[in-house]
Each structure stands twice: as C-alpha cells, then as structure tokens.
Design a protein around this motif. Structure first.
Motif, mmCIF file in Angstrom:
data_model
loop_
_atom_site.group_PDB
_atom_site.id
_atom_site.type_symbol
_atom_site.label_atom_id
_atom_site.label_comp_id
_atom_site.label_asym_id
_atom_site.label_seq_id
_atom_site.Cartn_x
_atom_site.Cartn_y
_atom_site.Cartn_z
ATOM 1 N N SER A 19 -94.814 17.058 -26.764
ATOM 2 C CA SER A 19 -94.163 17.758 -25.486
ATOM 3 C C SER A 19 -93.260 17.998 -26.425
ATOM 4 C CB SER A 19 -93.624 16.595 -24.868
ATOM 5 O OG SER A 19 -92.418 16.818 -24.238
ATOM 6 N N ARG A 20 -92.453 18.847 -25.637
ATOM 7 C CA ARG A 20 -90.899 20.067 -26.399
ATOM 8 C C ARG A 20 -89.779 20.441 -25.250
ATOM 9 N NH1 ARG A 20 -95.152 23.642 -24.387
ATOM 10 N NH2 ARG A 20 -94.735 24.698 -22.870
ATOM 11 N N ILE A 21 -88.542 20.550 -26.687
ATOM 12 C CA ILE A 21 -87.952 20.265 -25.400
ATOM 13 C C ILE A 21 -86.803 21.940 -26.058
ATOM 14 C CG2 ILE A 21 -87.535 17.925 -24.007
ATOM 15 C CD1 ILE A 21 -85.545 17.609 -26.657
ATOM 16 N N GLU A 22 -86.227 22.465 -25.092
ATOM 17 C CA GLU A 22 -84.990 23.241 -25.965
ATOM 18 C C GLU A 22 -84.004 23.274 -26.434
ATOM 19 O OE1 GLU A 22 -84.955 27.542 -26.734
ATOM 20 O OE2 GLU A 22 -86.643 26.826 -25.877
ATOM 21 N N GLY A 23 -83.860 23.039 -27.150
ATOM 22 C CA GLY A 23 -82.621 23.129 -27.919
ATOM 23 C C GLY A 23 -81.474 23.991 -29.217
ATOM 24 N N PRO A 24 -80.510 24.026 -29.010
ATOM 25 C CA PRO A 24 -79.456 25.261 -29.188
ATOM 26 C C PRO A 24 -80.459 25.944 -30.658
ATOM 27 C CG PRO A 24 -78.427 23.026 -30.156
ATOM 28 C CD PRO A 24 -80.362 22.509 -29.975
ATOM 29 N N LYS A 25 -80.894 25.847 -31.177
ATOM 30 C CA LYS A 25 -81.533 26.494 -32.197
ATOM 31 C C LYS A 25 -83.492 26.982 -32.062
ATOM 32 C CE LYS A 25 -78.015 24.694 -36.083
ATOM 33 N NZ LYS A 25 -78.021 25.849 -36.841
ATOM 34 N N GLY A 26 -83.347 26.319 -30.948
ATOM 35 C CA GLY A 26 -85.433 27.033 -31.396
ATOM 36 C C GLY A 26 -86.086 25.631 -29.975
ATOM 37 N N GLU A 27 -86.863 25.514 -30.221
ATOM 38 C CA GLU A 27 -87.769 24.717 -29.516
ATOM 39 C C GLU A 27 -88.169 23.560 -30.475
ATOM 40 O OE1 GLU A 27 -92.034 25.159 -27.506
ATOM 41 O OE2 GLU A 27 -92.982 24.219 -28.672
ATOM 42 N N GLY A 29 -90.360 20.218 -31.597
ATOM 43 C CA GLY A 29 -91.477 19.430 -30.323
ATOM 44 C C GLY A 29 -91.409 18.197 -30.783
ATOM 45 N N PRO A 48 -87.208 23.124 -34.767
ATOM 46 C CA PRO A 48 -87.059 25.087 -34.927
ATOM 47 C C PRO A 48 -86.890 25.378 -36.055
ATOM 48 C CG PRO A 48 -85.231 23.266 -33.810
ATOM 49 C CD PRO A 48 -86.444 22.798 -34.042
ATOM 50 N N ASN A 52 -88.646 28.835 -36.947
ATOM 51 C CA ASN A 52 -87.492 30.398 -37.287
ATOM 52 C C ASN A 52 -88.235 30.313 -39.375
ATOM 53 O OD1 ASN A 52 -86.885 29.145 -34.985
ATOM 54 N ND2 ASN A 52 -84.971 28.984 -35.890
#
Length: 84
Positions: A19-27, A29, A48, A52
């Motif tokens: 599962s993944r969620i969107e964070g301030p610096k990216g995905e 997981g 993330p 990156n």
C-alpha cells in the motif's frame, strides 16, 4: 493509556500486501507479508528519498561538478531514509 481501553488484535489474511500514500516528498510505500497471526512475518517501508535519489545520475549527466550540489539540493533527500 486508559486501562479500560480494549485493544484489538488485527489478523490480516495470510499473504502479501503493498500500500502507498502520498507524502510531502513523494510516495511512501508499505510492504507487508503476513502468516495470518497478529504480528507481521515481514514488513518493509519504502521511503520517498530513496527513490528520488535514483534519478541523480541522469540529472547530473552533462553538468559541471558545481551543478551537482544544486541538483542534489533540488531533490531534497533525507539521508537518514537513504542510509540502509
């Protein structure tokens, strides 16, 4: 913690899940392998900053060394997440 609070034991089905969620610096997981018990058999967190950082080589091709510092700063990585 309230001693009267009832804690639930989650028992996910045996198998794998991502599962993944969107964070301030990216995905961000989460990967989990369950054997059907209350504790996971194995879990991994994919930060993330690690993903990156993989683009750094492509971004630095054809640039000067001085530009590498600016490029690294633009990725905005957290080295604590990358150090594994």
């Amino acid at each position: 913690m309230d001693p009267k609070a009832k804690l639930r034991n989650l028992r996910p089905k045996a198998g794998e899940a991502y599962s993944r969620i969107e964070g301030p610096k990216g995905e961000l997981g989460f990967y989990l392998i369950s054997d059907g018990g209350t504790n996971p058999y194995r879990y991994r967190i994919r930060p993330p900053s690690l993903i990156n950082l993989t683009i750094l080589e492509d971004m630095c091709l054809g640039q000067t060394i001085a530009d590498a510092v600016v490029i690294l700063g633009s990725i905005d990585i957290v080295l604590g997440e990358v150090d594994r």
